[in-house]
Write an enzyme that holds these catalytic residues in place. Structure first.
Site, PDB file in Angstrom:
ATOM      1  N   SER A 138       0.816  -1.220   0.000  1.00 44.34           N
ATOM      2  CA  SER A 138       0.000   0.000   0.000  1.00 44.34           C
ATOM      3  C   SER A 138       0.852   1.274   0.000  1.00 44.34           C
ATOM      4  CB  SER A 138      -0.969   0.025   1.185  1.00 44.34           C
ATOM      5  OG  SER A 138      -0.279   0.246   2.392  1.00 44.34           O
ATOM      6  N   LYS A 163       1.163   4.529   6.969  1.00 45.38           N
ATOM      7  CA  LYS A 163       0.478   5.367   5.975  1.00 45.38           C
ATOM      8  C   LYS A 163       0.996   6.802   6.071  1.00 45.38           C
ATOM      9  CE  LYS A 163      -2.634   2.228   4.764  1.00 45.38           C
ATOM     10  NZ  LYS A 163      -1.939   1.135   4.150  1.00 45.38           N
TER      11      LYS A 163
END
Length: 141
Positions: free
Chosen positions: A59, A95
């Site tokens: 991701s 993230k």
């Protein structure tokens, strides 16, 4: 995500050359050693507040790959656009932090993944800011 604690034993000093290596056009190299470098001191600004984790998944690709070693500092206040380690509903995630105009989100770098909107009542906690990404480029010996 497996959390690893750093150990501060005797420093391992390696030569740091004064010349910079071209990533574009080649230039003549020099044999001049500027100083010695302790990598542990370089990547740990606050040793007591630092831990390591290995990334898993894609991701955050292409910036962070699966298996990359992340150096995380818990003493740094996470700001907009920092790459962070966050616990969201008990799951640890890596993230990019988005904080603007009352919106707080965790953004992947890979466009195949969706952002995580933290203003929707999810339980979250920032566990630290990623300060270095150590990527194992050469996999053969």
């Amino acid at each position: 995500m497996k959390v690893l604690q750093p150990t501060l034993s005797e420093p391992i000093l390696l030569p740091l050359y004064a010349c910079r290596v071209e990533a574009g056009f080649p230039s003549p190299a020099t044999d001049h050693i500027e100083t010695q470098l302790d990598l542990q001191r370089l990547v740990m600004r606050h040793p007591a507040a630092t831990y390591y984790v290995r990334a898993k998944g894609d991701s955050m690709s292409p910036r962070i790959g699966s298996g990359d070693l992340l150096v995380v500092d818990t003493s740094i206040k996470a700001l907009h656009n920092d790459i962070v380690i966050a616990s969201v509903n008990g799951e640890l995630l890596c993230k990019k932090l988005f904080k603007r105009e009352g919106i707080t989100s965790l953004l992947p770098i890979n466009p195949d993944y969706d952002p995580i909107d933290l203003t929707t009542g999810l339980e979250y906690e920032i566990w630290g800011v990623v300060t270095f990404i150590l990527d194992q480029t050469c996999t053969h010996s």
